[in-house]
Scaffold this motif. Sequence first.
Motif, PDB file in Angstrom:
ATOM      1  N   ARG A   1       0.833  -1.207   0.000  1.00 24.42           N
ATOM      2  CA  ARG A   1       0.000   0.000   0.000  1.00 24.42           C
ATOM      3  C   ARG A   1       0.873   1.264   0.000  1.00 24.42           C
ATOM      4  O   ARG A   1       0.593   2.200  -0.728  1.00 24.42           O
ATOM      5  CB  ARG A   1      -0.911   0.013   1.232  1.00 24.42           C
ATOM      6  CG  ARG A   1      -2.018  -1.027   1.149  1.00 24.42           C
ATOM      7  CD  ARG A   1      -2.954  -0.888   2.332  1.00 24.42           C
ATOM      8  NE  ARG A   1      -3.864  -2.018   2.396  1.00 24.42           N
ATOM      9  CZ  ARG A   1      -4.803  -2.159   3.310  1.00 24.42           C
ATOM     10  NH1 ARG A   1      -4.946  -1.235   4.253  1.00 24.42           N
ATOM     11  NH2 ARG A   1      -5.600  -3.212   3.315  1.00 24.42           N
TER      12      ARG A   1
ATOM     13  N   VAL B   1       0.806   4.062  -2.995  1.00 24.00           N
ATOM     14  CA  VAL B   1       0.386   5.463  -2.824  1.00 24.00           C
ATOM     15  C   VAL B   1       1.569   6.417  -3.009  1.00 24.00           C
ATOM     16  O   VAL B   1       1.433   7.480  -3.594  1.00 24.00           O
ATOM     17  CB  VAL B   1      -0.268   5.674  -1.436  1.00 24.00           C
ATOM     18  CG1 VAL B   1      -0.649   7.139  -1.239  1.00 24.00           C
ATOM     19  CG2 VAL B   1      -1.484   4.788  -1.292  1.00 24.00           C
TER      20      VAL B   1
ATOM     21  N   LYS C   1       1.385  15.871   1.945  1.00 24.30           N
ATOM     22  CA  LYS C   1       0.086  15.471   1.389  1.00 24.30           C
ATOM     23  C   LYS C   1       0.133  13.990   1.025  1.00 24.30           C
ATOM     24  O   LYS C   1      -0.771  13.213   1.341  1.00 24.30           O
ATOM     25  CB  LYS C   1      -0.184  16.346   0.161  1.00 24.30           C
ATOM     26  CG  LYS C   1      -1.182  15.834  -0.824  1.00 24.30           C
ATOM     27  CD  LYS C   1      -2.516  16.552  -0.628  1.00 24.30           C
ATOM     28  CE  LYS C   1      -3.643  15.938  -1.432  1.00 24.30           C
ATOM     29  NZ  LYS C   1      -3.718  14.497  -1.401  1.00 24.30           N
ATOM     30  N   ARG C   2       1.230  13.583   0.367  1.00 25.76           N
ATOM     31  CA  ARG C   2       1.363  12.184  -0.059  1.00 25.76           C
ATOM     32  C   ARG C   2       1.427  11.270   1.168  1.00 25.76           C
ATOM     33  O   ARG C   2       0.840  10.188   1.192  1.00 25.76           O
ATOM     34  CB  ARG C   2       2.631  12.042  -0.898  1.00 25.76           C
ATOM     35  CG  ARG C   2       2.550  11.006  -1.975  1.00 25.76           C
ATOM     36  CD  ARG C   2       2.292  11.612  -3.348  1.00 25.76           C
ATOM     37  NE  ARG C   2       3.446  12.360  -3.808  1.00 25.76           N
ATOM     38  CZ  ARG C   2       4.474  11.796  -4.473  1.00 25.76           C
ATOM     39  NH1 ARG C   2       4.475  10.507  -4.717  1.00 25.76           N
ATOM     40  NH2 ARG C   2       5.468  12.530  -4.891  1.00 25.76           N
TER      41      ARG C   2
ATOM     42  N   GLN D   1       0.139  11.836   4.048  1.00 27.10           N
ATOM     43  CA  GLN D   1      -1.207  11.755   4.622  1.00 27.10           C
ATOM     44  C   GLN D   1      -2.022  10.698   3.872  1.00 27.10           C
ATOM     45  O   GLN D   1      -2.737   9.908   4.490  1.00 27.10           O
ATOM     46  CB  GLN D   1      -1.878  13.142   4.523  1.00 27.10           C
ATOM     47  CG  GLN D   1      -3.019  13.340   5.508  1.00 27.10           C
ATOM     48  CD  GLN D   1      -2.565  13.150   6.958  1.00 27.10           C
ATOM     49  OE1 GLN D   1      -1.606  13.754   7.404  1.00 27.10           O
ATOM     50  NE2 GLN D   1      -3.260  12.261   7.681  1.00 27.10           N
ATOM     51  N   ASP D   2      -1.880  10.677   2.548  1.00 28.54           N
ATOM     52  CA  ASP D   2      -2.580   9.653   1.754  1.00 28.54           C
ATOM     53  C   ASP D   2      -2.126   8.251   2.147  1.00 28.54           C
ATOM     54  O   ASP D   2      -2.928   7.318   2.232  1.00 28.54           O
ATOM     55  CB  ASP D   2      -2.304   9.860   0.254  1.00 28.54           C
ATOM     56  CG  ASP D   2      -2.954  11.145  -0.258  1.00 28.54           C
ATOM     57  OD1 ASP D   2      -3.812  11.706   0.474  1.00 28.54           O
ATOM     58  OD2 ASP D   2      -2.590  11.587  -1.362  1.00 28.54           O
ATOM     59  N   VAL D   3      -0.840   8.122   2.392  1.00 28.38           N
ATOM     60  CA  VAL D   3      -0.321   6.816   2.797  1.00 28.38           C
ATOM     61  C   VAL D   3      -0.937   6.403   4.131  1.00 28.38           C
ATOM     62  O   VAL D   3      -1.379   5.263   4.305  1.00 28.38           O
ATOM     63  CB  VAL D   3       1.222   6.840   2.910  1.00 28.38           C
ATOM     64  CG1 VAL D   3       1.730   5.557   3.550  1.00 28.38           C
ATOM     65  CG2 VAL D   3       1.859   7.041   1.545  1.00 28.38           C
TER      66      VAL D   3
ATOM     67  N   GLU E   1      -3.744   7.196   5.317  1.00 28.34           N
ATOM     68  CA  GLU E   1      -5.130   6.769   5.096  1.00 28.34           C
ATOM     69  C   GLU E   1      -5.200   5.400   4.436  1.00 28.34           C
ATOM     70  O   GLU E   1      -6.037   4.564   4.783  1.00 28.34           O
ATOM     71  CB  GLU E   1      -5.877   7.805   4.248  1.00 28.34           C
ATOM     72  CG  GLU E   1      -6.364   8.955   5.130  1.00 28.34           C
ATOM     73  CD  GLU E   1      -6.633  10.223   4.343  1.00 28.34           C
ATOM     74  OE1 GLU E   1      -6.946  10.128   3.139  1.00 28.34           O
ATOM     75  OE2 GLU E   1      -6.500  11.317   4.926  1.00 28.34           O
ATOM     76  N   ALA E   2      -4.313   5.154   3.491  1.00 25.05           N
ATOM     77  CA  ALA E   2      -4.320   3.865   2.795  1.00 25.05           C
ATOM     78  C   ALA E   2      -4.008   2.732   3.761  1.00 25.05           C
ATOM     79  O   ALA E   2      -4.620   1.653   3.697  1.00 25.05           O
ATOM     80  CB  ALA E   2      -3.308   3.887   1.654  1.00 25.05           C
TER      81      ALA E   2
ATOM     82  N   GLU F   1      -6.989   1.615   5.941  1.00 26.80           N
ATOM     83  CA  GLU F   1      -8.057   0.776   5.355  1.00 26.80           C
ATOM     84  C   GLU F   1      -7.993  -0.618   5.988  1.00 26.80           C
ATOM     85  O   GLU F   1      -6.901  -1.098   6.292  1.00 26.80           O
ATOM     86  CB  GLU F   1      -7.841   0.631   3.841  1.00 26.80           C
ATOM     87  CG  GLU F   1      -8.017   1.910   3.058  1.00 26.80           C
ATOM     88  CD  GLU F   1      -9.477   2.284   2.920  1.00 26.80           C
ATOM     89  OE1 GLU F   1     -10.270   1.387   2.570  1.00 26.80           O
ATOM     90  OE2 GLU F   1      -9.818   3.450   3.215  1.00 26.80           O
TER      91      GLU F   1
END
Length: 869
Positions: free
Chosen positions: A228, A232, A261-262, A264-266, A268-269, A272
């Motif tokens: 993941r 991302v 930002k990236r 933060q996406d990680v 969130e990923a 999951e």
Amino acid sequence: MKAVKPHATGFPDHSAPGPGEAGAFTISACPEAHVALEWFEHAPGFVAFLAGPDLVFAHANDAYKRLVGREHLIGLPLHVALPGMAGQGVTGLIADVLARGERRVERARAVLVPGADGGSQLRYVDFVIEPVPSGDGEGIAGLLIQGSDVTLETISQRELQFSLTHDSLTRLPNYALFRDRLAHALQRAARAQGLLQLAAFDLDMFKRVNALLGRECGESILREVALRIQHVAGPEATLARESGDKFLLMFEGEQEADAAKRIQDVIEAVAEPFDHEGHAVYVTCCVGGATFPLSGQTADSLLLAADRALARAREAGAGMLRWDDTAPDGAELERLRLGFALREAMARGELQVHYQPQLDLVTGKPCTVEALVRWMKDGEKVPPATLISVADECGLIGELGDWVLRTACTQAVRWREIGFSSLRVAVNLSARQFSMRNLESSIVKALSDTGLPASCLVLELTESLLMENLDHAVESLFALRKRGVQLCLDDFGSGYSSLANLQRLPIDVLKIDRSFLQRVPEAEDASAIVDAIITMGHSLGMRVVAEAVEREAQCDFLSRNMCDEVQGYYVSGPVPADAMTEFLRAGVGLAPHLLRFNRTRPTLLLVDDEPSILSSLRRLLRNEGYRILTANSGSEGLKVLAENAVDVIVSDQRMPEMTGVDFLRNVRQLYPDTVRIVLSGFTELQTVTDAVNAGAIYKFLTKPWDDEQLRGHIQEAFLYGAMANENRLLTLQVRTANQQLAAVNHQLESVLAQQRNEIERGEISLDIVHEALSNVPVPVLASDDIGTIVLANRAALDLFSGHGPVLGCDVRQLFPGLPAELPEGTGFSFEHRLGDKRFPAELRPMGNGSHSRGWLIAVTGRELDTAEH
Ligand code: C2E
Ligand code: CA
Ligand code: CA
């Protein structure tokens, strides 16, 4: 097709036709063909020969057949029986060989060969494809493919390589590889002056997942997490598993905000749900971020910064991101750039040293020049303090300091050569330089390389620098001082050095901090402090220098208060070496009235706002031998005083801008040694009397005045001033003598300390001599110059054990055989009788010949056989 050059490969000549396989195709009938066939069959690995311009299989050994998975090959065209290969396939390679007419060697190429199960199988092979020239040298006779299967070796080698640098669970780079990649990326970023972001990920409470759901589940989650993050973060980012549940991620050339930002996406990923046996498992992670160059400039410092941020993220709770908060602002980035520029400027030799003179207040001449580094960057002066701290930050301070030191020493030698042989040069040392191990040796080396005597070098150190490194300081300062280098405590008073500490240090010079000077002589507290520092410095045997002296009044104050040297814009600012040489040559010095003992012609200052009064006073006094100066207001009077030494002042009381009393009050503070007279009408008597009582005024005279009386009063004032001056001079002389005494004392103390040390060492060696002597198996005794035994070793005491006390008795009493007058100069042997025993003995005078300081007696042998005699 290009003509093929014959090869010296050792391959058989295939140009001649011979018996082929099952007659389907004939190679050649010549005898060499047999050899060739033999060679084919027994060649290690696989071999195939393709003949003729159409390149059909003329021969292939079993290994080759296995490689391509075909039983029958002879007569078949090339393309039907080649191993499969990705990229530039074998066909491509062959075309290449034919075009160039040169052999081609391939190592560990991955090929796909038919597998037993009908599918294909990956193998690694080394092989050579070689054109075989035809007999006439025109064109080729065929093509030889030869090689071996190196699958096992290749795989194990690659596995080994991989396992050393990768994590076996996630197949991601491991910490070592990541660190290496980070270091390379940092080099790239530094070259391009670009950015780099680093993030450390840590899964929250992962131990619990492991413990409750089992290791296997944990491992599969870790693998999934890796996928993941990689997904991302994107293919450009570098991801690694550092250990356990910790991952590292690096983005090159990205702004902090984009990376954040990236990341933060990680986060969130990762959050999951994961599936474990049909149940959802939730895992979160914390992240710490750091940025190059702000958080750190080396791989280690960046990793550390990311870890620091990670720790803060963890404190903030699960799933948090924190950025390294030591990440500074633009100003610091600017400093970093300044550091880069400094490195380049130093390499290009763009730095300079300027020199500022320090003048001796007794002689008025330059005695020392301080070296100050200068850097003009893009036409602007970089403040030296900034320069020094930037140099410190980027590890250039040692080099810079050494360069300044050498430049200054070289320059000082030049000045010596043109006649300024007693001039000293002062060089500032930075804290970092001071704590360097090799300080002493690098200074000694600079001195010997440039040929400057140690006594011509002054090292300036600041208080804080000394106090931070006190123990180290004492040691290296003493070592340098011993070599003759002088030491100056710079900015004295700005720090917090206690007197006790000062006394411990071998300081020769105190430089009073500029902050006190600024308010001298106007502010009484500052003046009192400066006076106290001078007195204290002198009582410790040090010379005292005042820096940042900008006005004559300051210089005057310092001279009256026994300061030894002045430095500052009043004399000269720091100037380039050439200008300094000019300054020295011109013989610039302090005005005589500013010197400690030199006071000039009696000078009178007249202050009145009415020009007519000034001129009549002037006329009245012109033949008295005074130098007369005038001013028409209090403020102008102060200006005159700042530039001239004045003994007596006569001022009008009633002036528009400042009254005479106020003016003289001011003067009293600035120039207390002046004799001040006010001229006033009776109406102002009260104010004037107050001023007289406060000591601001010596006398008041009434207007209009009587000429004779006025002349007499002024004469008296000069006499009074001269007496005061005499007193002051006397005091100065006494203080100078005291100072010299204290300086001698100071030096004596150092010598004494050294002697104490030597005596201690001497005592130790004396102990050793005693010990050694008492262990000598031969009886040894020593007497003083009148023959009293002062020393006897153990063997001697044993020998005379029946005799009573040995020490203190006369040597002739112990050895009756000795003459009453012991010989000076040479020794002799004699026989010692003890009871009826006889021993050979020897007596020797001690000391240097004529004036012996006693005798040494040794009983040199065993008892003599009485029968011999
Ligand atoms: P510092 O050792 O106290 O040097 C004296 C400073 O006072 C110099 O500032 C000089 O230009 C300035 N100055 C001289 N006369 C006057 C005056 O009449 N009034 C005032 N207000 N200032 C005066 P500069 O050159 O800017 O140097 C600043 C500091 O940088 C120095 O203070 C010293 O600590 C450091 N520095 C300069 N050169 C070197 C060097 O080569 N090595 C090291 N380690 N430090 C240096
Ligand atoms: Ca200095
Ligand atoms: Ca200073």
